[in-house]
Design a protein around this motif. Sequence first.
Motif, PDB file in Angstrom:
ATOM      1  N   VAL A  26       0.836  -1.197   0.000  1.00 47.80           N
ATOM      2  CA  VAL A  26       0.000   0.000   0.000  1.00 47.80           C
ATOM      3  C   VAL A  26       0.876   1.254   0.000  1.00 47.80           C
ATOM      4  CG1 VAL A  26      -1.641   1.349   1.373  1.00 47.80           C
ATOM      5  CG2 VAL A  26      -1.993  -1.104   1.048  1.00 47.80           C
ATOM      6  N   GLY A  27       1.943   1.248   0.767  1.00 41.48           N
ATOM      7  CA  GLY A  27       2.860   2.385   0.802  1.00 41.48           C
ATOM      8  C   GLY A  27       3.516   2.642  -0.543  1.00 41.48           C
ATOM      9  N   LEU A  28       3.948   1.570  -1.204  1.00 36.90           N
ATOM     10  CA  LEU A  28       4.573   1.712  -2.517  1.00 36.90           C
ATOM     11  C   LEU A  28       3.589   2.227  -3.559  1.00 36.90           C
ATOM     12  CD1 LEU A  28       6.788  -1.503  -2.650  1.00 36.90           C
ATOM     13  CD2 LEU A  28       7.555   0.869  -2.439  1.00 36.90           C
ATOM     14  N   VAL A  29       2.377   1.710  -3.538  1.00 41.64           N
ATOM     15  CA  VAL A  29       1.360   2.161  -4.496  1.00 41.64           C
ATOM     16  C   VAL A  29       1.032   3.632  -4.263  1.00 41.64           C
ATOM     17  CG1 VAL A  29      -1.058   1.874  -5.176  1.00 41.64           C
ATOM     18  CG2 VAL A  29       0.398  -0.130  -4.889  1.00 41.64           C
ATOM     19  N   LEU A  30       0.917   4.032  -3.012  1.00 36.97           N
ATOM     20  CA  LEU A  30       0.638   5.432  -2.692  1.00 36.97           C
ATOM     21  C   LEU A  30       1.785   6.339  -3.146  1.00 36.97           C
ATOM     22  CD1 LEU A  30      -1.263   7.460  -1.381  1.00 36.97           C
ATOM     23  CD2 LEU A  30      -0.136   6.981   0.799  1.00 36.97           C
ATOM     24  N   ALA A  31       3.015   5.921  -2.891  1.00 34.69           N
ATOM     25  CA  ALA A  31       4.174   6.713  -3.319  1.00 34.69           C
ATOM     26  C   ALA A  31       4.221   6.834  -4.840  1.00 34.69           C
ATOM     27  CB  ALA A  31       5.455   6.071  -2.799  1.00 34.69           C
ATOM     28  N   GLU A  32       3.919   5.750  -5.536  1.00 32.61           N
ATOM     29  CA  GLU A  32       3.912   5.790  -7.003  1.00 32.61           C
ATOM     30  C   GLU A  32       2.817   6.716  -7.519  1.00 32.61           C
ATOM     31  OE1 GLU A  32       3.654   2.784 -10.850  1.00 32.61           O
ATOM     32  OE2 GLU A  32       3.442   1.975  -8.835  1.00 32.61           O
ATOM     33  N   ALA A  33       1.651   6.664  -6.910  1.00 35.03           N
ATOM     34  CA  ALA A  33       0.546   7.519  -7.343  1.00 35.03           C
ATOM     35  C   ALA A  33       0.889   8.997  -7.161  1.00 35.03           C
ATOM     36  CB  ALA A  33      -0.719   7.167  -6.562  1.00 35.03           C
ATOM     37  N   ILE A  34       1.506   9.331  -6.044  1.00 34.44           N
ATOM     38  CA  ILE A  34       1.893  10.722  -5.798  1.00 34.44           C
ATOM     39  C   ILE A  34       2.955  11.166  -6.798  1.00 34.44           C
ATOM     40  CG2 ILE A  34       3.056  12.243  -4.141  1.00 34.44           C
ATOM     41  CD1 ILE A  34       1.601  10.613  -1.935  1.00 34.44           C
ATOM     42  N   THR A  35       3.930  10.291  -7.057  1.00 31.58           N
ATOM     43  CA  THR A  35       4.984  10.606  -8.019  1.00 31.58           C
ATOM     44  C   THR A  35       4.411  10.828  -9.407  1.00 31.58           C
ATOM     45  OG1 THR A  35       6.557   9.287  -6.744  1.00 31.58           O
ATOM     46  CG2 THR A  35       7.144   9.768  -9.021  1.00 31.58           C
ATOM     47  N   LEU A  36       3.509   9.971  -9.827  1.00 28.50           N
ATOM     48  CA  LEU A  36       2.903  10.130 -11.146  1.00 28.50           C
ATOM     49  C   LEU A  36       2.059  11.398 -11.225  1.00 28.50           C
ATOM     50  CD1 LEU A  36       1.873   6.453 -11.917  1.00 28.50           C
ATOM     51  CD2 LEU A  36       3.680   7.779 -13.025  1.00 28.50           C
ATOM     52  N   TYR A  37       1.341  11.709 -10.166  1.00 26.19           N
ATOM     53  CA  TYR A  37       0.502  12.911 -10.149  1.00 26.19           C
ATOM     54  C   TYR A  37       1.360  14.169 -10.293  1.00 26.19           C
ATOM     55  CZ  TYR A  37      -2.771  16.418  -8.431  1.00 26.19           C
ATOM     56  OH  TYR A  37      -3.562  17.520  -8.298  1.00 26.19           O
ATOM     57  N   VAL A  38       2.437  14.244  -9.515  1.00 30.02           N
ATOM     58  CA  VAL A  38       3.328  15.403  -9.569  1.00 30.02           C
ATOM     59  C   VAL A  38       4.044  15.461 -10.912  1.00 30.02           C
ATOM     60  CG1 VAL A  38       5.418  16.416  -8.569  1.00 30.02           C
ATOM     61  CG2 VAL A  38       3.618  15.518  -7.071  1.00 30.02           C
ATOM     62  N   GLY A  39       4.526  14.319 -11.389  1.00 30.54           N
ATOM     63  CA  GLY A  39       5.225  14.271 -12.672  1.00 30.54           C
ATOM     64  C   GLY A  39       4.327  14.655 -13.834  1.00 30.54           C
ATOM     65  N   TYR A  40       3.091  14.207 -13.808  1.00 31.80           N
ATOM     66  CA  TYR A  40       2.146  14.543 -14.880  1.00 31.80           C
ATOM     67  C   TYR A  40       1.848  16.036 -14.885  1.00 31.80           C
ATOM     68  CZ  TYR A  40      -2.033  14.647 -17.758  1.00 31.80           C
ATOM     69  OH  TYR A  40      -2.943  14.954 -18.723  1.00 31.80           O
ATOM     70  N   GLY A  41       1.716  16.612 -13.710  1.00 27.18           N
ATOM     71  CA  GLY A  41       1.475  18.052 -13.619  1.00 27.18           C
ATOM     72  C   GLY A  41       2.630  18.849 -14.204  1.00 27.18           C
ATOM     73  N   ALA A  42       3.859  18.447 -13.883  1.00 24.48           N
ATOM     74  CA  ALA A  42       5.028  19.141 -14.420  1.00 24.48           C
ATOM     75  C   ALA A  42       5.116  18.950 -15.929  1.00 24.48           C
ATOM     76  CB  ALA A  42       6.293  18.622 -13.748  1.00 24.48           C
ATOM     77  N   LEU A  43       4.845  17.752 -16.400  1.00 26.98           N
ATOM     78  CA  LEU A  43       4.909  17.467 -17.836  1.00 26.98           C
ATOM     79  C   LEU A  43       3.884  18.289 -18.610  1.00 26.98           C
ATOM     80  CD1 LEU A  43       6.065  15.757 -20.155  1.00 26.98           C
ATOM     81  CD2 LEU A  43       4.308  14.064 -19.650  1.00 26.98           C
ATOM     82  N   THR A  44       2.672  18.391 -18.090  1.00 32.77           N
ATOM     83  CA  THR A  44       1.648  19.163 -18.804  1.00 32.77           C
ATOM     84  C   THR A  44       1.986  20.649 -18.825  1.00 32.77           C
ATOM     85  OG1 THR A  44       0.298  19.285 -16.797  1.00 32.77           O
ATOM     86  CG2 THR A  44      -0.230  17.546 -18.367  1.00 32.77           C
ATOM     87  N   ARG A  45       2.622  21.153 -17.779  1.00 28.52           N
ATOM     88  CA  ARG A  45       3.033  22.562 -17.799  1.00 28.52           C
ATOM     89  C   ARG A  45       4.088  22.799 -18.873  1.00 28.52           C
ATOM     90  NH1 ARG A  45       3.488  25.302 -11.894  1.00 28.52           N
ATOM     91  NH2 ARG A  45       1.263  25.235 -11.450  1.00 28.52           N
TER      92      ARG A  45
END
Length: 54
Positions: A22-41
């Motif tokens: 659960v911790g790994l999945v949560l960390a991955e989700a946060i990383t993808l969310y932040v990375g996607y936001g930066a990529l779209t900018r």
Amino acid sequence: MAAWLGGRPVVPAGSGPAVVTVGLVLAEAITLYVGYGALTRIAGRIARDLLEGN
């Protein structure tokens, strides 16, 4: 449900791997969310410049 012992939660035996997963999945989700936001900018600026002819 975890029980409480001396002010600390007691995790049932055998649930360690589940907690790690659960911790790994949560960390991955946060990383993808932040990375996607930066990529779209970045991509948004580039696309806008290309469409405007700059």
